[in-house]
Design a protein around this motif. Structure first.
Motif, short mmCIF file in Angstrom:
data_model
loop_
_atom_site.label_atom_id
_atom_site.label_comp_id
_atom_site.label_asym_id
_atom_site.label_seq_id
_atom_site.Cartn_x
_atom_site.Cartn_y
_atom_site.Cartn_z
N PRO A 6 -5.72 5.16 -8.76
CA PRO A 6 -5.71 5.32 -10.21
C PRO A 6 -5.83 3.99 -10.96
O PRO A 6 -5.46 3.91 -12.12
N GLY A 7 -6.34 2.96 -10.31
CA GLY A 7 -6.32 1.62 -10.89
C GLY A 7 -7.07 1.48 -12.19
O GLY A 7 -6.62 0.78 -13.10
N ILE A 8 -8.25 2.12 -12.30
CA ILE A 8 -9.04 1.97 -13.53
C ILE A 8 -8.25 2.48 -14.73
O ILE A 8 -8.16 1.81 -15.77
N ALA A 9 -7.66 3.68 -14.60
CA ALA A 9 -6.91 4.24 -15.72
C ALA A 9 -5.70 3.38 -16.07
O ALA A 9 -5.40 3.15 -17.25
N MET A 10 -4.99 2.91 -15.05
CA MET A 10 -3.80 2.09 -15.31
C MET A 10 -4.16 0.76 -15.96
O MET A 10 -3.51 0.31 -16.91
N ALA A 11 -5.20 0.12 -15.45
CA ALA A 11 -5.61 -1.16 -16.02
C ALA A 11 -6.09 -0.99 -17.46
O ALA A 11 -5.77 -1.79 -18.34
N TRP A 12 -6.88 0.08 -17.70
CA TRP A 12 -7.34 0.35 -19.07
C TRP A 12 -6.16 0.59 -20.00
O TRP A 12 -6.10 0.06 -21.12
N LEU A 13 -5.18 1.39 -19.55
CA LEU A 13 -4.02 1.71 -20.38
C LEU A 13 -3.24 0.44 -20.73
O LEU A 13 -2.87 0.23 -21.89
N VAL A 14 -3.01 -0.42 -19.75
CA VAL A 14 -2.29 -1.66 -20.01
C VAL A 14 -3.07 -2.55 -20.98
O VAL A 14 -2.49 -3.19 -21.86
N GLU A 50 0.85 -1.19 0.00
CA GLU A 50 0.00 0.00 0.00
C GLU A 50 0.88 1.24 0.00
O GLU A 50 1.72 1.42 0.88
N VAL A 51 0.70 2.10 -0.99
CA VAL A 51 1.51 3.31 -1.15
C VAL A 51 0.96 4.40 -0.24
O VAL A 51 -0.26 4.62 -0.18
N VAL A 93 -1.49 13.56 -4.08
CA VAL A 93 -0.96 13.57 -5.45
C VAL A 93 0.23 12.63 -5.57
O VAL A 93 0.33 11.85 -6.53
N THR A 94 1.13 12.69 -4.60
CA THR A 94 2.31 11.80 -4.67
C THR A 94 1.90 10.34 -4.53
O THR A 94 2.49 9.47 -5.16
N LYS A 95 0.87 10.08 -3.73
CA LYS A 95 0.39 8.71 -3.60
C LYS A 95 -0.14 8.19 -4.94
O LYS A 95 0.16 7.06 -5.34
N VAL A 96 -0.92 9.02 -5.63
CA VAL A 96 -1.47 8.61 -6.93
C VAL A 96 -0.36 8.36 -7.94
O VAL A 96 -0.37 7.37 -8.68
N ILE A 97 0.64 9.26 -7.97
CA ILE A 97 1.74 9.09 -8.92
C ILE A 97 2.50 7.80 -8.64
O ILE A 97 2.81 7.02 -9.56
N LEU A 98 2.80 7.55 -7.36
CA LEU A 98 3.55 6.33 -7.01
C LEU A 98 2.73 5.08 -7.32
O LEU A 98 3.28 4.07 -7.77
N GLN A 99 1.40 5.14 -7.09
CA GLN A 99 0.56 3.98 -7.42
C GLN A 99 0.51 3.75 -8.92
O GLN A 99 0.46 2.60 -9.37
N CYS A 100 0.51 4.82 -9.71
CA CYS A 100 0.56 4.67 -11.16
C CYS A 100 1.80 3.89 -11.57
O CYS A 100 1.75 2.93 -12.35
N LEU A 101 2.96 4.31 -11.05
CA LEU A 101 4.22 3.64 -11.36
C LEU A 101 4.20 2.19 -10.89
O LEU A 101 4.63 1.28 -11.61
#
Length: 489
Positions: free
Chosen positions: A161-169, A115-116, A129-137
């Motif tokens: 940010p899981g939905i966006a990351m999963a969609w992108l992948v 957990e970030v 904001v930093t939590k979201v960025i780190l979770q994206c990475l």
């Protein structure tokens, strides 16, 4: 020199962050260039990442941005997929142990993620904001490292940010993206932050923007299905929560064994008021005559009242505590009612707050304990209880409490607090009762337990109705509603 995967990951993260910032500030003005920007980057990345092999079509990633051990519906998804021959990569936090069936299944591979937290200094918005960025990475690293999956099935909420990351992948790798809508994340955030908070507004825009990009969608109620279609333009399939076969009425022997295990830790389960006998093993609810191991329920036993919770803002347990105080008052005023042992299971952020409230109560005929049960013990205790209580109030008014589904699987009647779509599950005066405040709950406890421990009366009638009207189990429901989606090109 950077690898192709590293370059693509860096570009993807930059694109997503830019789209979120510009989209948020331009959401009301028809700004569309973030979409173009994201599309261009993802098309470029897909040249490198769409690598498939003969096993791709039988691989599915199940993704939870939460504790896997406390995500029963997603555990059931993973088990159902494995039963149909899919190799499952199960990604999420591993704070508590998942069910043994998940741990034993060879086709399910657990991939724990941490957990970030984000930066702990400066304003809260910087931490977020930093939590979201780190979770994206983190998510890009985990999802792009694994073999190409045919589908990524993700729970929402939590989805930022899981939905966006999963969609992108999925776009990059040619996979299909499936969202299982349990609720709306922004409505949960609004409980503590308020509807107008900038983070809540961002979360609402985010879900509205990225949610419709999924290849297909599941949801937990028909009310949510209608809302997704009307307000989001999302066509979803309703997959009602159904209890798996582990939720059933518990045989007396298993009840006694669980009571004795719990008695070693929780005094509320210990036998009181009688001398110990060498040939008799007793809990407060049961006794076992040795060596025959003949188990019976004690005639003078208290009633076992059970509730479970994640100890979050959408469940106000002061309602139950006030009702228990009123119930105590009924007994002191001369009402012929049994004593109560009230068990409230679960973990969550508000648990310590309510434990302190419980410690201040002056109750003689009601005992309260708040254990955390292993996944294997929880259905056994549900199947042993006399009455369930549910205080879940949906933040969106569109989801249903899974705990009640499990209770009904064990033929356990329930008293549940009212909200918009509860009627899809709890039928008032048929399989339980619906209340609106602590006074009404107290009166329902008094009425339902007035005949205890006899099986006559309203409580016995509700249990009989549940036995006669057993709905579909999870496996059948999943095979009918989800399996066809996986085979759709």
């Amino acid at each position: 020199m950077a690898t192709k995967g590293t370059c693509t990951t860096s570009l993807a993260v930059l694109a997503l962050i830019s789209a979120l910032v510009v989209g948020f500030y331009g959401a009301g003005s028809g700004v569309i260039w973030p979409v173009v920007f994201l599309t261009a980057v993802t098309l470029l990345g897909s040249l490198w990442l769409r690598r498939k092999d003969g096993g791709t079509d039988r691989r599915v990633c199940v993704l939870v941005l939460g504790d896997l051990g406390r995500s029963p519906r997603m555990q059931y998804h993973a088990l159902s997929l494995s039963k149909h021959g899919y190799n499952v990569t199960f990604v999420g936090f591993l704070d508590t142990k998942p069910h043994q069936d998940v741990l034993r299944e060879e086709k399910i591979k657990l991939v724990p993620i941490a957990e970030v937290k984000g930066l702990r200094v400066g304003p809260k918005i910087l931490t977020y904001v930093t939590k979201v960025i780190l979770q994206c990475l983190q998510l890009l690293y985990v999802l792009l490292r694994m073999e190409t999956q045919s589908h990524i099935l993700m729970q929402n909420p939590p989805g930022l940010p899981g939905i966006a990351m999963a969609w992108l992948v999925c776009v990059l790798r040619g996979s299909r993206f499936v969202i299982d809508w349990h609720n709306y994340g922004y409505t949960i955030m609004a409980l503590s932050q308020g509807d107008t908070h900038p983070v809540v507004r961002l979360a609402k825009w985010y879900e509205h923007f990225f949610g419709p990009l999924a290849s297909c969608n599941l949801c937990v109620t028909n009310a949510m299905k209608d809302d997704l279609q009307k307000n989001w333009g999302v066509k979803a399939t309703t997959l009602y929560d159904c209890p798996p076969s582990i939720f059933r009425e518990t045989p007396l022997k298993l009840q006694h064994e669980l009571y004795m295990r719990l008695a070693s830790t929780y005094p509320q389960f210990q036998s009181k008021g009688c001398e110990e006998e060498k040939q008799v093993e007793r809990s407060v609810f049961s006794e076992c005559v040795l060596p025959e191991a003949a188990v019976t329920l004690r005639a003078e036993r208290p009633a076992l009242l059970l509730s479970s919770t994640s100890w979050t803002e959408d469940e106000d347990f002061s309602v139950l505590l006030k009702a228990l105080e009123d119930y105590e008052g009924f007994i002191k005023a001369g009402a012929s009612l049994p004593s109560l042992v009230c068990v409230i299971t679960g973990k969550g952020p508000q648990k310590e707050y309510y434990r302190k409230l419980i410690d201040t109560l002056q109750l003689e005929h009601v005992q309260i304990c708040t254990p955390w049960l292993e996944a294997e013990d929880y259905p056994v205790l549900l199947g042993s209880a006399d009455l369930g209580v549910c205080l879940h109030k949906s933040s969106s008014g569109l989801d249903l409490p899974m705990k009640v589904v499990d209770m009904f699987g064990c033929c356990l009647p329930v008293c549940a607090i009212h909200f918009h779509c509860l009627h899809e599950l709890v039928k008032h005066e048929e399989n339980g009762l619906i209340f609106r405040d602590s006074q009404e709950l107290a009166e329902q406890l008094k009425s339902l337990l007035s005949e205890f421990p006899r099986s006559e009366g309203q409580l016995g009638a509700f249990r009989g109705n549940l036995r006669r009207s057993r709905g579909p189990r999870w496996d059948d429901n999943w095979d009918q509603n989800v399996l066809p989606l996986l085979s759709t090109p």
